[in-house]
Design an enzyme around this catalytic site. Structure first.
Site, PDB file in Angstrom:
ATOM      1  N   ASN A 140       0.879  -1.188  -0.130  1.00  0.00           N
ATOM      2  CA  ASN A 140      -0.097  -0.012  -0.128  1.00  0.00           C
ATOM      3  C   ASN A 140       0.951   1.309   0.143  1.00  0.00           C
ATOM      4  OD1 ASN A 140      -1.645   2.054   0.364  1.00  0.00           O
ATOM      5  ND2 ASN A 140      -2.301   1.464   2.630  1.00  0.00           N
ATOM      6  N   GLU A 158      -4.966  -4.834  10.637  1.00  0.00           N
ATOM      7  CA  GLU A 158      -3.906  -3.772  10.930  1.00  0.00           C
ATOM      8  C   GLU A 158      -4.254  -3.121  12.107  1.00  0.00           C
ATOM      9  OE1 GLU A 158      -1.904  -2.700   6.891  1.00  0.00           O
ATOM     10  OE2 GLU A 158      -3.746  -1.321   7.213  1.00  0.00           O
ATOM     11  N   GLU A 178      -6.523   4.683   8.117  1.00  0.00           N
ATOM     12  CA  GLU A 178      -6.356   6.071   7.849  1.00  0.00           C
ATOM     13  C   GLU A 178      -7.524   6.888   7.107  1.00  0.00           C
ATOM     14  OE1 GLU A 178      -2.580   5.534   5.641  1.00  0.00           O
ATOM     15  OE2 GLU A 178      -1.770   5.037   7.906  1.00  0.00           O
ATOM     16  N   HIS A 194      -9.422   1.328   5.189  1.00  0.00           N
ATOM     17  CA  HIS A 194      -7.979   1.608   5.889  1.00  0.00           C
ATOM     18  C   HIS A 194      -8.331   2.481   6.831  1.00  0.00           C
ATOM     19  CE1 HIS A 194      -3.919   2.568   6.668  1.00  0.00           C
ATOM     20  NE2 HIS A 194      -3.651   1.505   5.968  1.00  0.00           N
ATOM     21  N   LYS A 245      -0.006   4.450  -0.172  1.00  0.00           N
ATOM     22  CA  LYS A 245      -0.542   5.325   0.492  1.00  0.00           C
ATOM     23  C   LYS A 245      -0.157   6.616  -0.512  1.00  0.00           C
ATOM     24  CE  LYS A 245       0.202   3.121   4.771  1.00  0.00           C
ATOM     25  NZ  LYS A 245       0.101   3.147   6.144  1.00  0.00           N
ATOM     26  N   GLY A 257       2.977   2.422  10.636  1.00  0.00           N
ATOM     27  CA  GLY A 257       3.909   3.322  10.541  1.00  0.00           C
ATOM     28  C   GLY A 257       5.015   3.401  11.871  1.00  0.00           C
ATOM     29  N   SER A 272       3.889  -2.058  10.277  1.00  0.00           N
ATOM     30  CA  SER A 272       5.413  -1.991  10.612  1.00  0.00           C
ATOM     31  C   SER A 272       5.940  -3.768  10.110  1.00  0.00           C
ATOM     32  CB  SER A 272       5.397  -1.852  11.821  1.00  0.00           C
ATOM     33  OG  SER A 272       5.252  -0.821  12.261  1.00  0.00           O
TER      34      SER A 272
HETATM   35  P1  13P Z   1       3.338   0.336   7.395  1.00  0.00           P
HETATM   36  O1  13P Z   1       3.711  -0.673   6.961  1.00  0.00           O
HETATM   37  O2  13P Z   1       3.987   1.562   7.253  1.00  0.00           O
HETATM   38  O3  13P Z   1       3.211   0.321   9.133  1.00  0.00           O
HETATM   39  O4  13P Z   1       1.742   0.703   7.286  1.00  0.00           O
HETATM   40  C1  13P Z   1       0.863  -0.359   7.212  1.00  0.00           C
HETATM   41  C2  13P Z   1      -0.240  -0.026   6.422  1.00  0.00           C
HETATM   42  O5  13P Z   1      -1.107   0.719   6.990  1.00  0.00           O
HETATM   43  C3  13P Z   1      -0.522  -0.611   5.279  1.00  0.00           C
HETATM   44  O6  13P Z   1      -1.944  -0.592   4.855  1.00  0.00           O
END
Ligand code: 13P
Length: 251
Positions: free
Chosen positions: A12, A168, A100, A98, A14, A174, A213
């Protein structure tokens, strides 16, 4: 127990990536090699790059996905993109729900469910994200949160082919933090049980990804946990070398 489910590693990106980032995709296609015959590899760039990436990935084993879609087919929704448009651009999958988007766009479980249905309507695989916040975990509510999100975000009619669930934990995204293997095993076990209870045999074939992560250094341990069928990778998916390092633990 040996799982019949085919591993899936999805990146992803982002809100990262410009046209020149196609060089990373080219490296991923080349680096995946014969592994792509055994595992599914999905790259989800920002919407601006979906058509170009899909054209570049055509004929390879790499699947291109998107990061969100609107629930409607078309209409007066300025700035939004429908699942049909993503399909038309060459996407084969789309991430919905997601964390976010749930947090910064206030997306509800009902909206996520509508988006998953839109994905199916367009012929896309829906990768539906769920996961608890730090406060919810501390309060001991993780399993309840995940079960509620599953009940309300997942539509009826899921199959092993049209649905992927991504667990997740919000606090692991992150941050460099990950749950213990025992904690991942527990939550994935709960998710598997609910998928089976709701969708029967089809639910046992739905892939459950862990995200938060994931790096080459921890992917080996995470990917071998029971009911972990792959990874949804954020930061470490932006560089082909790191992403391939995660893909390669399935060798
Ligand atoms: P990270 O791997 O940067 O922690 O992000 C995970 C994520 O949100 C994948 O959709």
């Amino acid at each position: 127990m040996v799982s019949a489910r085919r591993p899936l590693v999805a990146g992803n990106w982002k809100m990262n990536g410009l046209q020149r980032s196609a060089a990373e995709l080219t490296k991923i296609i080349a680096g995946a090699g014969e592994l792509a015959a055994r595992i599914d590899i999905v790259v989800c760039p920002p919407a601006t790059l979906v058509a170009d990436f899909a054209a570049r990935a055509r004929g390879s084993a790499i699947v291109i996905g998107a990061q969100d879609c609107h629930a409607e087919v078309s209409g007066a929704f300025t700035g939004d993109i429908s699942a049909e448009m993503l399909k038309d651009a060459g996407a084969q999958a789309v991430i919905v729900g997601h964390s976010e988007r749930r947090s910064t766009h206030q997306e509800t479980d009902a909206e996520v469910r509508a988006k998953a249905l839109a994905a199916w309507r367009a012929g896309l695989i829906a990768i539906v994200c769920i996961g608890e916040t730090r406060a919810e975990r501390t309060a001991g509510h993780t399993n309840a949160v995940v079960q509620t999100q599953m009940g309300e975000s997942l539509p009826d009619g899921a199959t092993a082919e049209n649905l992927v669930v991504a667990y997740e934990p919000v606090w692991a995204i992150g941050t460099g933090l990950t749950p213990t293997s025992a904690d991942v095993a527990e939550v994935h076990g709960v998710i598997r049980q609910r998928l089976g209870a709701r969708y029967g045999a089809a639910g046992h074939g739905v892939r459950i990804l862990y995200g938060g992560s994931v790096k080459p250094a921890n992917a080996g341990e995470l990917m071998h946990i029971n009911n972990v069928d792959g990874a949804l990778v954020g930061g470490a998916s932006l560089k082909a070398e790191e992403f391939l390092g995660i893909v390669n633990v399935h060798r």
